[in-house]
Every structure is written in C-alpha cells, then in structure tokens.
Design an enzyme around this catalytic site. Structure first.
Site, PDB file in Angstrom:
ATOM      1  N   SER A  12     -41.745  55.171  52.279  1.00 26.75           N
ATOM      2  CA  SER A  12     -43.269  55.219  53.796  1.00 26.75           C
ATOM      3  C   SER A  12     -43.254  54.439  54.258  1.00 26.75           C
ATOM      4  O   SER A  12     -43.730  53.253  55.245  1.00 26.75           O
ATOM      5  CB  SER A  12     -43.783  56.100  53.914  1.00 26.75           C
ATOM      6  OG  SER A  12     -42.278  58.163  54.684  1.00 26.75           O
ATOM      7  N   HIS A  71     -49.308  54.894  55.218  1.00 24.34           N
ATOM      8  CA  HIS A  71     -48.622  54.273  56.270  1.00 24.34           C
ATOM      9  C   HIS A  71     -49.367  53.243  56.534  1.00 24.34           C
ATOM     10  O   HIS A  71     -49.239  51.956  57.254  1.00 24.34           O
ATOM     11  CB  HIS A  71     -48.287  54.941  56.985  1.00 24.34           C
ATOM     12  CG  HIS A  71     -47.260  56.138  57.167  1.00 24.34           C
ATOM     13  ND1 HIS A  71     -46.933  58.275  57.926  1.00 24.34           N
ATOM     14  CD2 HIS A  71     -46.968  56.921  55.593  1.00 24.34           C
ATOM     15  CE1 HIS A  71     -46.685  58.323  56.671  1.00 24.34           C
ATOM     16  NE2 HIS A  71     -46.479  57.991  55.766  1.00 24.34           N
TER      17      HIS A  71
END
Length: 287
Positions: free
Chosen positions: A210, A265
């Site tokens: 991610s 992230h």
C-alpha cells in the site's frame, strides 16, 4: 445531446474526440454554418470537458500527449490496456507478492517474521528507543533486505488483490512511459520511507504494498500536471486521500477492517509527491 461549444472549422478536434471516447464521454461533433459544434450527452460533463478542451487548444504538449496516447499500442479505444509484455517488471512484483502470500500463509508462519523490518521475537520493540536499537542491530547483522520486504507481507486476499490491481494500473504506466529505472527508483524510495515511518511509529507488525501504491499515485498525479501522459480518473486521488484520512480514525476498526498502516500510506504518498518534483521527466516512448 447538449450543445456546449462552437469552434472554427480550422481547429482539428479529431484527436480530442478520440480521447473523449476513450474516457467514456458520449459526445458528437457536427458542422453548422461554417463552424463545428461539440455536443455532450451528459451536461454534467460540460465543465471538465471544456477545461480539458481549453488545455488541448492552448498547450502543444497536451495535444502531443493525446496524439501519442491515440497511437500507442497500449491504449485500446483510448483506454490504458497493457499486456504483460508492456510491463514485465510490475507483473513480476505482483507475482512475487502473491507467491509470498501463499508461502507465508498470509503472515502466519515463521517465514513471515523474516520479511518484517525486524524479527519481533528477538527484540523488545515496545518503545521507540527499543525499535531504533532493534533495527540498528538487525541491519548491522547484514539483513538489509528487511527494509523492503514488508511490502510483500499481506494478511488477506482482499489486501493483496487491491494492491495488485492498483500497482498494475498505475505502475505499468510508469514502466511504459518513464522506464523501468524510474519505476525501480520509485519502488525503492517509497518503500524505504513508508516502511520506515510505519515501523518507527508502530513497530514491525505490518505489511503490504500500500505504501508503494500511494507513492506511485502521488507521483503520477503531480508529475501528470506538468507532463501529461498517464491515464487515471482524478477521483481516484480524491478517494485515496480520503481513505488515508479515514484510516487515522477508529472507523476502519469499528467496521471490522482492522488497523490500517496509516503511516506507510502517508509516507509513501509524500515520497511520491517529492519524487515527482525532483525527478525530471524523460519521455521514453511515444508509440
């Protein structure tokens, strides 16, 4: 159909029309009294289409990008549809990540510990000082790979499928347009920053691509503004940022999604934005 723009017939709208079709925008161009008229089926598309048309007419590099896209073998009907031979590096990363999901039993066996930033069984990482000491000792022992391998540790099929789809869609465009060296640079730097930030904040119990995906998205979005070449809906960035913000709230855990690697992230996204600023664009292929 809704009439949205009238232009002189000297303006060549063929390339722009093909681009609109590739974006799924239903439209028509007709001639009336020595002028050509642009019609749209959905009036909600008027503002973004007119904005894109203004850029198409005013900026030669935008017209060149549209022309390259229309002629490129990886665009079918104006849509980005690469085959494996167009992005073998991205495909290899995805295949390896999927294989590791199976080999690590979704992060449940001993192999999973060898992919984490440190082996959580060998150190006290409950404090920041402990995490720093543990990572220092791990790297000093030669286990440098641990800085990158958390990317290949996933804990559910949903997680790996989502990351794989996003990596293929965006990463394949970077590999095709900007080259494999640029993609490798993005992968390594966004991995280091996203994994490092997540580790120092929460410890070694995390994993996934991610952070890299967020880094690639940030790079594509910002780099696209100065050198148009990528294809992705603007709403994708809005959704990704909104989801990242939601990740810092209790909501994901409340609805049963568990704790997200929010710092990974954020670190990946910021790294991608920074790389878009510092790395010049070298157009590699136009067709």
């Amino acid at each position: 159909m809704y009439r949205v723009k009238q232009l002189d017939t000297t303006v060549n709208l063929a390339g722009f029309s093909r681009w609109l079709s590739g974006q799924g925008v239903a439209h028509r161009i007709t001639e009336e009294g020595g002028f050509q008229v642009l019609w749209l089926e959905d009036p909600a598309h008027a503002e973004p289409v007119l904005s894109a048309l203004d850029r198409f007419m005013a900026e030669p590099e935008v017209r060149q990008a549209v022309d390259r896209q229309n002629r490129s073998p990886v665009f079918v009907g104006g849509r980005w549809q690469p085959s494996p031979r167009h992005a073998p590096l991205v495909l290899g990363i995805i295949v390896f990540a999927v294989a590791m999901v199976w080999l690590t039993a979704m992060g449940q066996n001993e192999l999973a510990a060898s992919l984490m930033m440190i082996d959580p069984r060998d150190y006290d990482w409950s404090t920041l000082a402990g995490r720093i000491d543990a990572l220092t000792a791990t790297l000093a022992s030669g286990q440098i790979w641990r800085l990158l391998t958390p990317d290949f540790l996933h804990f559910s099929w949903t997680h790996i499928i989502f990351n794989s789809v996003m990596l293929w869609f965006l990463g394949s465009q970077i590999e095709w347009f900007d080259g494999r060296a640029r993609l490798i640079t993005l992968f390594v730097i966004t991995s280091l920053i996203s994994n490092g930030l997540q580790y120092f904040v929460s410890g070694p119990l995390f994993g996934g691509l991610s952070g890299v995906v967020y880094g690639i998205l940030g790079y594509c979005w910002l780099s696209q503004r100065t050198a148009p070449r990528f294809q992705f809906p603007p709403a994708l960035v809005t959704f990704a940022v909104a989801w990242m913000v939601i990740g810092f709230t209790p909501l994901p855990e409340i609805i049963g999604l568990g704790r997200m690697a929010n710092e990974a992230h954020l670190g990946g996204f910021i790294a991608g934005l920074a790389l878009a600023v510092v790395l010049p664009v070298r157009r590699r292929r136009g067709a």
